[in-house]
Design an enzyme around this catalytic site. Structure first.
Site, PDB file in Angstrom:
ATOM      1  N   GLU A  77      25.986  69.059  70.389  1.00 14.00           N
ATOM      2  CA  GLU A  77      25.879  68.893  71.845  1.00 14.00           C
ATOM      3  C   GLU A  77      25.988  70.295  72.424  1.00 14.00           C
ATOM      4  OE1 GLU A  77      25.302  66.055  73.065  1.00 14.00           O
ATOM      5  OE2 GLU A  77      25.974  64.656  71.534  1.00 14.00           O
TER       6      GLU A  77
ATOM      7  N   CYS B 170      29.081  70.175  80.859  1.00  9.58           N
ATOM      8  CA  CYS B 170      27.776  70.171  80.200  1.00  9.58           C
ATOM      9  C   CYS B 170      26.773  69.345  80.990  1.00  9.58           C
ATOM     10  CB  CYS B 170      27.928  69.621  78.789  1.00  9.58           C
ATOM     11  SG  CYS B 170      28.771  68.039  78.761  1.00  9.58           S
TER      12      CYS B 170
END
Ligand code: NAP
Length: 517
Positions: free
Chosen positions: A254, A293
């Site tokens: 990720e 994020c």
């Protein structure tokens, strides 16, 4: 000063060597130190594989779910203490810290109920059985089996609690033991979580490595898994490790993401959908000081709307009070570290080479704290031409920074501009026009892990694109790392081996029946 330790081979151990100092980002005062040389990493990984793996595989899915339930309860019990640590070492406002810690507890709770629902089985089926022979007796089916290694979890600095939880919950339910390594700069919250959780779990189920210990991924073996969250640069280094490549160590990444917010041409100022978009964008830019994020980095609005939207965002962002998160007036704390401050300053300077600054140039006087100290930045909003921009589609500035673009009315053309971010975790779409949405989703969908569609009817209940739900997958293609986590039972796949098995249908059915595996 507090000395942070690691939990390996079922006990707390201290490293040696030069200490890394953790600070309070609002005051720059040291809060803890950690040394990570000389840790028994290889033995710790072996212990987890052997003891933790065996303990988890001995449990059915309901039993593994109970471990997640215990973890959720312990986080609730220690909530206030964890929130304080998030404020002291992460620069979090109390609300930011809740987002992290409560998100961690909620994720554990979700996997606890999933485990309870899956019940007494130890094996998970993937689809129905299929007839392979002349008679139905000869059949085949697919099963998910827990991998026999250890899951190494390497987390980013921005979500020390949620990062540990979202990875551990899925690994445990799948039947894999965990070695969790938080980012060093903000490790205090994860360290306390490990202190609270590890003694409540069977030995080896949760190990914890504090400090850089960058040698860890190089010690993994073929049945192991790495789940990594962090920058794409570090991800590239992990992918290139000979041990990872040679042993096909499973790697889930990720990474960076230039998430977009897209307002359809039907959205009018003052409408519910417009208000939802403005609220979401301001929150996504400033929550956790933009160090998420999933934060909105690029905003696309039709030429009729862009100027009004820009003015509205500037007005609301200007009202965000920046300062020491312990001061109740403060809505946005500092960045997490001196390194992040330097990166955000360099990033905004690069954006300013091609974009017009709408907000963020003014001198900032943080509220509270120690004068002249702390890693504070004000929100920055830029405006740029979508087609001509290069930096804004390429550079993730990991702070309260976004760029507003005038977008064409054609949904496929907007999708093409959004896709210049080369893959993202989430896109926020605001429209009540079904046709616009269908074309946009068809064209932009393959570049995303998730699209959060805001419209009039859901404006009152949509939590915003930055809220990662354990029910839905989290991850994204391309520069976002190509990984996938969570998504309910789908999250277990990363920690399981999918096995095709063929034989006598009755025997196979007995194998997958509860208590059969
Ligand atoms: P980072 O510098 O890549 O660090 C991430 C983690 O990797 C830290 O635990 C770090 O440990 C460790 N690490 C660094 N170099 C390593 C190496 N050579 N070998 C093994 N481990 C290594 O990223 P960050 O600055 O913490 O995080 C910011 C980035 O994360 C942003 O780009 C953001 O987009 C991304 N992010 C993505 C998601 C997502 O879900 N997609 C979520 C959050 C953040 P040390 O701290 O000890 O060096």
């Amino acid at each position: 000063m507090l000395s942070l330790r690691s939990h390996l081979c079922g006990q707390w151990v201290s490293g040696s060597g030069a200490p890394q100092i953790l600070v309070d980002p609002a005051t720059e005062a040291p809060v803890a130190e950690v040394c990570s040389d000389g840790l028994p990493l290889e033995q710790g990984l072996d212990f987890a594989r052997r003891e933790g793996g065996q303990a988890l595989r001995a449990l059915d899915l309901a039993g593994r779910g109970k471990l997640c339930d215990a973890a959720a309860r312990l986080l609730h019990q220690h909530r206030d203490e964890l929130l304080e640590l998030g404020m002291a070492n992460g620069g979090n406002t109390r609300s930011d810290a809740k987002f992290d810690v409560d998100g961690a507890a909620a994720t554990f709770a979700h996997y606890a109920s999933l485990g309870a629902a899956l019940g007494e089985r130890r094996l998970l089926e993937d689809g129905e059985s299929v007839q392979l022979g002349r008679s139905p007796r000869y059949a085949g089916r697919h099963l998910w089996l827990p991998r026999r290694g250890v899951a190494l979890h390497v987390n980013a600095f921005n979500f020390p609690a949620w990062g540990l939880a979202e990875k551990a919950a899925t690994a445990w339910l799948a039947g894999m033991p965990v070695v969790s390594k938080p980012a060093t700069a903000t490790a205090l919250v994860a360290h306390r979580m490990a202190e609270v959780l590890a003694p409540a779990l069977p030995p080896g189920v949760l190990s914890f490595v504090c400090g850089s210990a960058h040698a860890l991924p190089g010690l993994l073996r073929d049945q192991d898994v790495i789940a990594f969250t962090g920058s794409s640069g570090t991800a590239a280094r992990l992918r290139a490790l000979p041990r990872v490549a040679d042993a096909s160590v499973r790697l889930n990444v990720e990474a960076d993401s230039l998430n977009a917010a897209v307002l359809g041409p039907d959205v009018l100022p003052g409408s519910e959908t417009y208000e939802l978009a403005v609220r979401d964008i301001v929150r996504e830019m400033t929550q956790k000081t933009g160090q998420k994020c999933t934060a909105v980095r690029r905003i696309f609005a039709s030429s009729a709307l862009a100027a009004t939207l820009g003015e509205e965002l500037v007005a609301r962002l200007r009202d965000v009070v920046v300062g020491d998160p312990r001061d109740e007036r403060v809505k946005m704390g500092p960045l997490a570290s001196a390194a992040q401050l330097a990166e955000v300053r360099a990033g905004t300077a690069r954006l300013a080479t091609e974009a017009r600054r709408l907000l963020g140039d003014e001198a900032l006087v943080p509220v509270g704290g120690v004068p002249g100290r702390g890693y504070f930045v004000a929100p920055s909003l830029f405006a740029s031409a979508a087609a001509g921009a290069a930096v804004a589609h390429e550079l993730e500035v990991f702070g309260p920074v976004a760029t507003l673009f005038e977008a064409p009315d054609d949904p496929e053309a907007v999708a093409e501009l959004v896709a210049r971010g080369r893959g993202a975790l989430v896109c926020a779409l605001y429209t009540d026009d079904r046709r616009f949405a269908a074309s946009f989703i068809g064209a932009a969908g393959p570049y995303h892990g998730r699209i959060a569609w805001g419209s009039t009817k859901v404006a009152a209940q949509a939590p915003g694109p930055g809220m990662v739900m354990p029910e839905l997958v989290h991850g994204g293609p391309g520069r976002a790392g190509g990984g996938e986590e969570l998504g309910g039972v789908r999250g277990l796949a990363a920690y399981s081996q999918r096995l095709a098995i063929q034989g006598d249908r009755a025997l196979l059915d007995a194998l997958v029946a509860p208590k059969g595996g």
